[in-house]
Each structure stands twice: as structure tokens, then as C-alpha cells.
Design a protein around this motif. Structure first.
Motif, PDB file in Angstrom:
ATOM      1  N   ASP A   1       0.845  -1.191   0.000  1.00 16.98           N
ATOM      2  CA  ASP A   1       0.000   0.000   0.000  1.00 16.98           C
ATOM      3  C   ASP A   1       0.884   1.245   0.000  1.00 16.98           C
ATOM      4  N   ALA A   2       0.428   2.279  -0.675  1.00 19.24           N
ATOM      5  CA  ALA A   2       1.222   3.507  -0.798  1.00 19.24           C
ATOM      6  C   ALA A   2       1.545   4.125   0.560  1.00 19.24           C
ATOM      7  N   SER A   3       0.741   3.803   1.571  1.00 18.73           N
ATOM      8  CA  SER A   3       0.968   4.377   2.896  1.00 18.73           C
ATOM      9  C   SER A   3       2.149   3.710   3.619  1.00 18.73           C
ATOM     10  N   VAL A   4       2.572   2.540   3.129  1.00 19.17           N
ATOM     11  CA  VAL A   4       3.693   1.833   3.756  1.00 19.17           C
ATOM     12  C   VAL A   4       4.987   2.309   3.111  1.00 19.17           C
ATOM     13  N   LYS A   5       5.710   3.116   3.844  1.00 22.22           N
ATOM     14  CA  LYS A   5       6.968   3.674   3.323  1.00 22.22           C
ATOM     15  C   LYS A   5       8.118   3.256   4.229  1.00 22.22           C
ATOM     16  N   PHE A   6       9.263   3.012   3.595  1.00 19.40           N
ATOM     17  CA  PHE A   6      10.436   2.670   4.392  1.00 19.40           C
ATOM     18  C   PHE A   6      10.917   3.929   5.111  1.00 19.40           C
TER      19      PHE A   6
END
Length: 329
Positions: free
Chosen positions: A273-278
Motif C-alpha cells: 500500500d502507498a501508505s507503507v513507506k520505508f
């Protein structure tokens, strides 16, 4: 694509399922990204078309790893459960991540907790660092049965992140032996290092173990008694001994030096999902190449060469140049 032997990759007396299709039906998990493909399919499907520069870079890393393994590994041994303790499993997306301490592994564990749904948090950075390292929060491959292990090794995207070996070593030394709060490491390792490798240590140093010098740490690593007594701690163990890249075929080899770019590549393959960012690093105390060079100034050429020989396979496997500050001749 990885060629999996029809022998079990484990030295347990368990029967292998030799028909991959039957194995997939029995053990199958439904992990598909937004495209309807698994991360492994996404990686190798993309390789059928004209590669981007990033895809080409990762292909080169895989090819180099395979070439070096062929050159230096004469006989493939079977994996044991102990070999798989560092492989974190995401059954939701079909991922295997081999974590290497001092190579952004806290942040990767945070991301894996979000991806697997093992966290009440949706933003990886909200997860406290100590919670990311609680072993029960993530499953490792060693916890599965032999057929389940074989299935995941064949079908999941396997990735690893590596770092310049001596920079990682100095980072481990700084974190574990120069920070006052790491009293467990001081007691467990520092007292032994000082007792064996310092001439006329004070009673306080022998008791506390909190002022280990870098050269003493080097002597400890090179002392034959160290590995005879027990394996290296994971923070200074060689990557090839933690993750076995000549036995396990890694699909993505990320590098600390290109961390943000490589982490984003993995998350794209996952279809996260786009909300999961490293999480981006804001550390100003990070161990750098220049800092590493300073630590080696007081190490004699004789011990520099011996230490390089200890870590040379990590240099070769992951295409790191011999540091210019070393005096090996």
C-alpha cells in the motif's frame, strides 16, 4: 528463477514433497499484490522486458553473487534449522527477508510487522525500536516444517540488505561498546575482551567491561579461542554466515549505500500500500567511511590483513572494494 533440488534443503528426517504443484496445493498461501502476481512473479516478469537501470543493477548483483559463489563454493551443504533463524517470513505477501544487524534491520523489521499485520501501527516509524526486536512479533523460517520451508524457499521473494563490511563492523563496535546503556554487552563480551586482551587491566575495567578499545575488539575477533568457544554474535558475524547466500538464492540484494532506492524497489515488487513507506534515516551519528578509516589508523598492517581475510568473502560476494585506508602490503 531459483532451481530447487528435489532433496529437502534441511537436514531433518522429514519427507520432502517432490511434486511442486502438489506441494503448492497442500501448503499454498494466497499472496498477490495489486497486479494479481506474487512479488517473485513481479520480479521475474519484469525481467522479460527491457530493463530499467535499477532492474539492471539488481540483475548484475545477482549475477555477481552467483559467479563468486561458483568460484569459492565447491560443495553445497544442506541447510539446518539454525541457518534459517535470520530469515523473517511474510506469508501475507510471499516474502523472506534475511536481516543483518547494523544494516537498517530495525526499520526493515518495522516494515515487516506492518506488512504482516503483526502490529497495531500502520506507520513503521510509530513502532518502538525495542518492539521491533521482540522475537514473537515476527516468524522466522526456522519455525516451519521442512515441506513448508521448501515451499517458501521456492515460491517467495527472498531479499537481503548488506553494507560495506568494515563500516558495519565499526558501527557494531561503536553501538555495543561505546554506549553506556549497553551494559548487557559490556558484561557479556566486554569483560572477557578486557581480561584476555588488555595488559594489566584495572579491577574496575574487569568488572564493568565498558571501555573496550577498538584494537582489543579486533584481537578478540582474531583470537582462535573466540569462535572455538561459541559463534560470533550476530552484530559482527559475517553476512555470508548469517544468511548463506551461496545456498539460498536471493532475488534482491539491497545495499545500505542505496538504501532508500532499494527499499522502495522491494516495496514496489510487493505491491505494498502507498501508505507503507520505508523510514528515512535522520541519524547524524551514522558510521561513515571516513570514521571507519580513523578506527583503523591504530591497527597494524599485520592485523589489518588478518581482519580482512576474516571478512573477505563479504567483500567478494557483494562487490565491495578493498578500503583504500588499509595497509595490506
Amino acid at each position: 528463477m531459483e532451481q530447487v533440488s528435489d532433496r529437502c534443503p534441511m537436514s531433518r528426517p522429514l519427507k520432502c514433497i517432490k511434486n511442486p504443484a502438489a506441494e503448492d496445493r497442500i501448503l499454498g498461501t494466497s499472496w498477490h499484490g495489486k497486479s494479481g502476481r506474487s512479488p517473485l512473479q513481479a520480479l521475474y516478469d519484469s525481467d522479460q522486458f527491457e530493463q530499467s537501470s535499477l532492474q539492471a543493477t539488481h540483475q548484475q548483483r545477482r549475477d555477481l553473487l552467483s559467479s563468486v559463489c561458483s568460484r569459492y563454493t565447491r560443495k553445497r551443504r544442506l541447510l539446518t534449522p539454525n541457518d534459517l533463524r535470520h530469515l523473517v517470513v511474510d506469508d501475507v505477501h510471499g516474502l523472506l527477508y534475511c536481516y543483518v544487524p547494523k544494516v537498517a534491520c530495525t526499520n526493515w523489521k518495522r516494515v515487516m510487522m506492518v506488512l504482516t499485520g503483526q502490529s497495531k501501527y500502520r506507520d513503521p516509524l510509530e513502532i518502538p525500536a525495542n518492539e521491533a526486536h521482540v522475537s514473537s512479533n515476527l516468524r522466522t523460517l526456522s519455525e516451519y516444517s521442512t515441506p513448508e520451508i521448501n515451499h517458501r524457499l521456492r515460491n517467495y521473494l527472498k531479499f537481503i540488505f548488506v553494507r560495506e563490511p568494515f563500516e558495519r563492523l565499526v558501527s557494531a563496535y561503536r553501538n555495543k561498546f561505546t554506549r553506556r546503556y549497553n551494559t548487557a554487552f559490556h558484561k557479556r563480551y566486554g569483560t572477557k575482551i578486557i581480561r584476555r586482551h588488555r595488559q594489566e587491566p584495572s579491577n574496575e575495567a574487569l568488572e564493568r567491561g565498558d571501555d573496550v578499545r577498538f584494537e582489543e575488539f579486533v584481537y578478540y575477533l582474531l583470537d582462535p579461542r573466540t569462535q572455538n568457544e561459541e559463534p560470533f554474535n550476530e552484530h559482527w558475524e559475517r553476512v555470508h554466515s548469517l544468511c548463506h547466500p551461496c545456498i539460498i538464492h536471493y532475488d534482491v540484494v539491497g545495499k545500505y549505500e542505496t538504501l532508500a532506492e532499494d527499499a522502495n524497489y522491494v516495496l514496489q515488487l510487493v505491491g505494498a500500500d502507498a501508505s507503507v513507506k520505508f523510514p528515512s534515516s535522520s541519524k547524524t551519528t551514522r558510521t561513515t567511511d571516513d570514521m571507519t578509516a580513523q578506527f583503523f589508523e591504530d591497527i597494524s598492517p599485520f592485523y589489518q590483513r588478518r581482519l580482512f581475510n576474516l571478512y573477505k568473502m563479504d567483500y567478494f560476494l557483494f562487490n565491495y572494494s578493498i578500503p583504500s585506508y588499509l595497509r595490506l602490503r
